[in-house]
Enzyme design. Structure first.
Site, PDB file in Angstrom:
ATOM      1  N   ASN A  48      65.495 -49.551  -5.191  1.00 28.45           N
ATOM      2  CA  ASN A  48      65.962 -48.837  -3.992  1.00 28.45           C
ATOM      3  C   ASN A  48      67.070 -47.845  -4.340  1.00 28.45           C
ATOM      4  O   ASN A  48      67.763 -47.341  -3.462  1.00 28.45           O
ATOM      5  CB  ASN A  48      66.490 -49.819  -2.950  1.00 28.45           C
ATOM      6  N   HIS A 134      64.734 -56.253   9.729  1.00 30.17           N
ATOM      7  CA  HIS A 134      65.135 -56.940   8.499  1.00 30.17           C
ATOM      8  C   HIS A 134      65.702 -58.345   8.769  1.00 30.17           C
ATOM      9  O   HIS A 134      66.311 -58.588   9.811  1.00 30.17           O
ATOM     10  CB  HIS A 134      66.209 -56.084   7.815  1.00 30.17           C
ATOM     11  N   GLU A 178      65.367 -50.670  12.705  1.00 23.61           N
ATOM     12  CA  GLU A 178      65.609 -49.882  11.498  1.00 23.61           C
ATOM     13  C   GLU A 178      65.117 -48.466  11.728  1.00 23.61           C
ATOM     14  O   GLU A 178      64.182 -48.263  12.498  1.00 23.61           O
ATOM     15  CB  GLU A 178      64.831 -50.496  10.316  1.00 23.61           C
ATOM     16  N   SER A 182      61.823 -51.187   5.923  1.00 24.74           N
ATOM     17  CA  SER A 182      61.985 -51.481   4.506  1.00 24.74           C
ATOM     18  C   SER A 182      60.674 -51.801   3.806  1.00 24.74           C
ATOM     19  O   SER A 182      60.526 -51.496   2.623  1.00 24.74           O
ATOM     20  CB  SER A 182      62.959 -52.635   4.321  1.00 24.74           C
ATOM     21  N   ASP A 207      69.770 -49.700  11.832  1.00 25.65           N
ATOM     22  CA  ASP A 207      69.931 -50.010  10.411  1.00 25.65           C
ATOM     23  C   ASP A 207      69.289 -48.879   9.595  1.00 25.65           C
ATOM     24  O   ASP A 207      68.073 -48.721   9.606  1.00 25.65           O
ATOM     25  CB  ASP A 207      69.257 -51.365  10.139  1.00 25.65           C
ATOM     26  N   HIS A 210      67.287 -47.670   4.522  1.00 28.01           N
ATOM     27  CA  HIS A 210      66.334 -46.902   3.711  1.00 28.01           C
ATOM     28  C   HIS A 210      66.286 -45.433   4.109  1.00 28.01           C
ATOM     29  O   HIS A 210      65.338 -44.714   3.782  1.00 28.01           O
ATOM     30  CB  HIS A 210      64.952 -47.545   3.782  1.00 28.01           C
ATOM     31  N   LYS A 241      71.845 -49.040  -1.912  1.00 24.17           N
ATOM     32  CA  LYS A 241      70.563 -48.392  -2.158  1.00 24.17           C
ATOM     33  C   LYS A 241      70.819 -46.936  -2.549  1.00 24.17           C
ATOM     34  O   LYS A 241      71.283 -46.699  -3.655  1.00 24.17           O
ATOM     35  CB  LYS A 241      69.655 -48.604  -0.951  1.00 24.17           C
TER      36      LYS A 241
HETATM   37  C1  LIG Z   1      68.774 -54.093   1.909  1.00 26.69           C
HETATM   38  C2  LIG Z   1      68.804 -54.155   3.401  1.00 26.69           C
HETATM   39  C3  LIG Z   1      69.877 -54.710   4.099  1.00 26.69           C
HETATM   40  C4  LIG Z   1      70.976 -55.461   3.412  1.00 26.69           C
HETATM   41  O1  LIG Z   1      71.816 -54.663   2.695  1.00 26.69           O
HETATM   42  P1  LIG Z   1      72.545 -55.272   1.398  1.00 26.69           P
HETATM   43  O2  LIG Z   1      73.703 -54.388   1.204  1.00 26.69           O
HETATM   44  O3  LIG Z   1      71.538 -55.223   0.313  1.00 26.69           O
HETATM   45  O4  LIG Z   1      72.934 -56.665   1.755  1.00 26.69           O
HETATM   46  C5  LIG Z   1      69.880 -54.624   5.465  1.00 26.69           C
HETATM   47  N1  LIG Z   1      68.871 -54.041   6.133  1.00 26.69           N
HETATM   48  C6  LIG Z   1      67.803 -53.527   5.495  1.00 26.69           C
HETATM   49  C7  LIG Z   1      66.725 -52.890   6.284  1.00 26.69           C
HETATM   50  C8  LIG Z   1      67.735 -53.578   4.115  1.00 26.69           C
HETATM   51  O5  LIG Z   1      66.659 -53.107   3.500  1.00 26.69           O
END
Ligand SMILES: *Cc1c(COP(=O)(O)O)cnc(C)c1O
Length: 391
Positions: A48, A134, A178, A182, A207, A210, A241
């Site tokens: 990622n 997520h 989101e 993801s 969120d 991505h 990411k």
């Molecule tokens: C990776 C991810 C998270 C968590 O983030 P981290 O910093 O890795 O704990 C939260 N939401 C989504 C959609 C993710 O892909």
């Protein structure tokens, strides 16, 4: 009654028998497009690290300087004596980047979601999640004590029904989803969701894990790209990411951040992130907004376009709009695992994603692209998909 040890053995057998065994793979190199796996170099299509910043010298330099000045450990939680200059500088940079009144950094994105939902909601309130949201949001919603409702993936009609119902419950209502999903790489219908939550007086938490770094004039995320950022109360993302470091963050009003500082248990009762990591994240955030960030995004979108065209020619279904994630859905778990093995023999690393990360009937290879992949890498992958993979 079976003892604990016996029960663990049975649980593990069950996981193995269901074809859902997971194990760690040790990677002996930095996060790049070439990784060494079991002594063999393979092209990595699973990271990622979308812009290739995890190993970027500017981030390394920022981290080293922070170590020199602030040491490695932060020593305490933010509210005791662990709130160091790099944390404050990062939060100021995040708020400026995202155009919000304030920002707050958490140790991970996972616990950032927890902090928000448990601080804002409690019994008598309602949280409405997209079906594909997520795990961090699902767990956070459960922990909050609010009533949890789930709407069909990206289904505005279903969301409106739940909002109508929630409006009669008498508590606060929060919608969470989101921007780019993801595991599917598809996008939420943000304009429609924003309109609905406003019509029903709910709040929205988005969120952008991505999407931050990838979309929008300065890489702020999909909300900014769609001109909706100012209408979304809570935006969260990760620093692990596209930003190339580690940690999670929340952007919103000063009031929201004040509330989190006072109430979010995953913020309050946890040692502050290492100053080196926060300094590196800040370097990542600055880089994303500059000319280099723009050029990396351009490279990434070019690769995405090449892969989408190649996959479509092979008969794979691609999401309607481009993202750095392309799911190749097999259905059966065994088929996805076999495809992963064959690709690995051909020199590519693309892990199979299985239940419970995705539904049982949707096992897949999740291909992710980064700005550091070359056109040649993509061509090789498309060739291998055509030769080595049967659906
Ligand atoms: C990776 C991810 C998270 C968590 O983030 P981290 O910093 O890795 O704990 C939260 N939401 C989504 C959609 C993710 O892909």
């Amino acid at each position: 009654m079976a003892g604990f040890g016996e029960q663990l053995g049975r649980d593990l057998d069950e996981i193995r028998d269901a074809g859902l065994w997971r194990e760690l793979r040790e990677i002996d190199s930095a996060q790049t497009t070439r990784i060494k796996l079991d002594g063999r170099e393979v092209i990595n299509f699973s990271s990622n690290d979308y812009l290739g910043l995890a190993g970027h010298p500017a981030l390394g330099q920022a981290a080293r300087e922070a170590v020199e000045q602030f040491g490695v450990g932060s020593g305490a939680s933010r509210l005791i004596c662990g709130s160091l200059q790099p944390h404050h500088a990062l939060e100021a940079a995040l708020a400026k980047w995202q155009g919000t009144g304030a920002a707050l950094v958490f140790s991970t994105g996972f616990v950032a979601a927890q902090g928000v939902l448990t601080s804002l909601l409690g019994r008598g309130d309602v949280v409405i999640l997209d079906k594909k949201a997520h795990a961090s949001m699902i767990d956070a919603a459960k922990l909050s004590g609010a009533t949890l409702r789930v709407f069909r993936h990206n289904d505005l009609e279903n969301l409106e029904k739940l909002l109508q119902w929630a409006a009669g419950q008498g508590g606060r209502v929060l919608v969470a989803t989101e921007s780019v999903f993801s595991m599917d790489g598809d996008r939420a219908p943000l304009a429609g969701i924003v309109e609905l939550k406003e019509r029903y007086g709910a709040w929205l938490m988005l969120d952008e894990a991505h999407a931050a770094g990838l979309y929008g004039p300065l890489g702020q995320g999909l909300a900014a790209a769609d001109g909706l950022a100012g209408r979304i109360e809570i935006r969260m993302s990760t620093l692990g990411k596209a930003v190339g470091a580690a940690g999670g963050f929340i952007c919103g009003s000063r009031q929201l951040v004040d509330l989190l500082v006072n109430k979010a248990r995953s913020f309050i009762f946890s040692t502050a992130p290492s100053p080196a990591v926060s300094a590196a994240a800040r370097a990542g955030v600055e880089l994303i907004q500059g000319a280099e960030g723009q050029s990396l995004r351009g490279q990434l979108w070019q690769r995405v376009d090449e892969l989408r065209r190649g996959a479509a020619l092979l008969g794979w279904k691609t999401p309607a709009e481009p993202s750095a994630i392309l799911p190749l859905i097999f259905g059966g778990e065994a088929k996805a695992l076999a495809a992963m093995e064959r690709l690995r023999e051909a020199g590519f690393f693309i892990p199979a994603i299985r239940y419970p990360t995705v539904p049982r009937t949707e096992a897949r290879l999740r291909v992710t692209l980064t700005a550091n992949h070359t056109a040649e890498d993509i061509q090789q992958l498309v060739n291998a998909l055509g030769q080595a993979v049967t659906r």
